[in-house]
Design a protein around this motif. Structure first.
Motif, PDB file in Angstrom:
ATOM      1  N   TYR A  38     -11.397   0.335 -13.590  1.00 34.14           N
ATOM      2  CA  TYR A  38     -10.833  -0.780 -12.835  1.00 34.14           C
ATOM      3  C   TYR A  38     -11.076  -2.102 -13.565  1.00 34.14           C
ATOM      4  CZ  TYR A  38     -15.686  -0.666 -11.086  1.00 34.14           C
ATOM      5  OH  TYR A  38     -17.047  -0.617 -10.996  1.00 34.14           O
ATOM      6  N   LYS A  84      -7.567  -0.194  -2.223  1.00 33.72           N
ATOM      7  CA  LYS A  84      -8.784  -0.537  -2.965  1.00 33.72           C
ATOM      8  C   LYS A  84      -9.955   0.306  -2.502  1.00 33.72           C
ATOM      9  CE  LYS A  84      -7.259  -5.352  -3.491  1.00 33.72           C
ATOM     10  NZ  LYS A  84      -6.006  -5.136  -2.734  1.00 33.72           N
ATOM     11  N   THR A  92     -11.945   3.721  -4.570  1.00 34.85           N
ATOM     12  CA  THR A  92     -13.396   3.823  -4.719  1.00 34.85           C
ATOM     13  C   THR A  92     -13.947   5.054  -4.011  1.00 34.85           C
ATOM     14  OG1 THR A  92     -13.519   1.410  -4.804  1.00 34.85           O
ATOM     15  CG2 THR A  92     -15.566   2.583  -4.387  1.00 34.85           C
ATOM     16  N   TYR A 115     -15.209  -9.525  -0.201  1.00 32.00           N
ATOM     17  CA  TYR A 115     -15.843  -8.469  -0.989  1.00 32.00           C
ATOM     18  C   TYR A 115     -17.339  -8.365  -0.686  1.00 32.00           C
ATOM     19  CZ  TYR A 115     -11.658  -7.726  -3.795  1.00 32.00           C
ATOM     20  OH  TYR A 115     -10.389  -7.404  -4.208  1.00 32.00           O
ATOM     21  N   GLU A 169       0.832  -1.203   0.000  1.00 32.22           N
ATOM     22  CA  GLU A 169       0.000   0.000   0.000  1.00 32.22           C
ATOM     23  C   GLU A 169       0.870   1.258   0.000  1.00 32.22           C
ATOM     24  OE1 GLU A 169      -3.638  -0.985   0.097  1.00 32.22           O
ATOM     25  OE2 GLU A 169      -2.273  -2.583  -0.485  1.00 32.22           O
ATOM     26  N   ARG A 221      -5.829  -0.979 -12.384  1.00 32.99           N
ATOM     27  CA  ARG A 221      -6.794   0.021 -12.858  1.00 32.99           C
ATOM     28  C   ARG A 221      -6.064   1.217 -13.459  1.00 32.99           C
ATOM     29  NH1 ARG A 221     -10.289   0.789  -8.113  1.00 32.99           N
ATOM     30  NH2 ARG A 221      -9.534  -1.289  -7.617  1.00 32.99           N
ATOM     31  N   THR A 228     -12.205  -7.233  -7.592  1.00 30.24           N
ATOM     32  CA  THR A 228     -11.376  -6.202  -8.224  1.00 30.24           C
ATOM     33  C   THR A 228     -10.174  -5.900  -7.342  1.00 30.24           C
ATOM     34  OG1 THR A 228     -13.319  -5.223  -9.279  1.00 30.24           O
ATOM     35  CG2 THR A 228     -11.352  -3.848  -9.115  1.00 30.24           C
ATOM     36  N   GLY A 229      -8.987  -5.971  -7.924  1.00 31.62           N
ATOM     37  CA  GLY A 229      -7.768  -5.677  -7.183  1.00 31.62           C
ATOM     38  C   GLY A 229      -7.296  -4.255  -7.435  1.00 31.62           C
ATOM     39  N   ASP A 230      -5.980  -4.091  -7.481  1.00 27.50           N
ATOM     40  CA  ASP A 230      -5.400  -2.761  -7.686  1.00 27.50           C
ATOM     41  C   ASP A 230      -5.227  -2.409  -9.163  1.00 27.50           C
ATOM     42  OD1 ASP A 230      -5.078  -2.178  -4.914  1.00 27.50           O
ATOM     43  OD2 ASP A 230      -3.326  -3.503  -4.869  1.00 27.50           O
ATOM     44  N   LEU A 239     -17.132  -1.310  -2.526  1.00 24.87           N
ATOM     45  CA  LEU A 239     -16.018  -1.817  -3.325  1.00 24.87           C
ATOM     46  C   LEU A 239     -16.541  -2.673  -4.460  1.00 24.87           C
ATOM     47  CD1 LEU A 239     -13.406  -2.975  -0.659  1.00 24.87           C
ATOM     48  CD2 LEU A 239     -13.614  -0.762  -1.759  1.00 24.87           C
TER      49      LEU A 239
END
Length: 312
Positions: free
Chosen positions: A118, A179, A183, A139, A74, A158, A154-156, A150
């Motif tokens: 994304y 994530k 959003t 999720y 992160e 994008r 879906t991950g990072d 979220l």
């Protein structure tokens, strides 16, 4: 010509980096954009940084950041996005589970006016059934407990517009769940679906313990539901204890106070103690995050920086 930067966090990815960059370079060569790549070495202990340097010597589009230690994905993502000065950025991992060949589809939706595009996984190859189950559970649980919805699966991976990048730059919280932040900023967002491939080489850095920590980070960063749950469990336990007390009192009144019930007494004591420890643990998670935020430490430190030769 609009400029696109591809941000690639890497931690001990020497085994796959050459293959990844070859595929990425082929994709970028076909895009009608001025493209560059920004690698972030998150304190790797293998030859990842040296390999990035070798790639940069051959490809003038490559820039790189070397963090002073392993700050976590992160923070590495944040460092990369902080240093993007292009019109848009694509975030992608180096393990090739997210195919670089999808980037043109992301760019196409961006040019239609979307700020965040994304990539949503329609299937996940190379993962165990338990991993897929826990991911789906996370999720769907987040959908129920958080006001920030979220996107599922879906991950990072994008694309972010300049406006989205500027918004993210204002979010400097220390406990980061990217994530959710992607959003939370809002703006126009849309999905592109794809088939997630197995890791091409190397080993995943995300064991179940680290995934559990990330899930806790997500829940505590974007929901107060665990605190509410502790409150409701405490109220339910108190109600049960009250009803049990009435039953004990009534039994003693009708049949006399004979000394019995040691097992049931222990059950009640252990149950109430467990509920209290659960509530304290939940409160402790939130208190620990407030403590980390109050120290206001920098999110990362950069040991070395390389600028793309194409722009120097």
């Amino acid at each position: 010509m609009p400029r696109l930067t591809v941000v690639v966090p890497a931690y001990n990815e020497a085994a796959v980096l050459e293959i990844f960059h070859a595929r990425l370079g082929s994709v970028l060569a076909e895009l009608p954009l001025d493209c560059d790549v920004l690698y972030i070495d998150d304190g790797s202990s293998d030859t990842t940084w040296e390999l990035i340097g070798a790639l940069a010597a051959r490809d003038s589009r490559i820039g790189a950041l070397k963090l002073s230690r392993n700050f976590g994905k992160e923070a590495a993502l944040t460092a990369g996005l902080d240093h993007v000065d292009a019109d848009a950025a694509v975030v992608i991992d180096a393990d090739l589970q997210d195919p670089p060949e999808l980037i043109p589809a992301l760019v196409e939706r961006w040019r239609e006016g979307f700020d965040v595009v994304y990539a949503t996984r329609s299937a996940r190859e190379g993962e165990t059934g338990f991993k897929k189950f826990t991911s789906a559970l996370f999720y769907r649980s987040m959908e129920r407990v958080s006001d920030t919805r979220l996107p599922r699966d879906t991950g990072d991976f994008r694309l972010l517009s300049r406006r989205a990048l500027d918004a993210l730059h204002q979010l400097r919280e220390r406990q980061r769940f990217m994530k959710g932040l992607f959003t939370w900023i809002g703006y126009r967002q849309t999905a592109v679906h794809y088939l997630r491939e197995p890791r091409q080489a190397g080993v995943t850095k995300w064991n179940y313990w680290r995934l559990l920590q990330l899930a806790i980070e997500g829940f505590t960063s974007f929901s107060t539901a665990p605190l509410r749950l502790a409150t409701w469990v405490g109220m339910a336990a108190s109600l049960l204890a009250f009803l049990f007390g009435i039953w004990v009192f009534g039994k003693a009144l009708l049949f006399g106070d004979v000394v019995h019930g040691y097992p049931s007494l222990m059950v009640v004591i252990l149950f109430m103690g467990g509920v209290q420890m659960l509530a304290l643990g939940v409160i402790g998670e939130y208190l620990g995050r407030n403590y980390a935020e109050s120290k206001q430490r920098p999110l990362y430190f950069i040991e070395e920086k390389r600028t793309p030769r194409a722009r120097s």
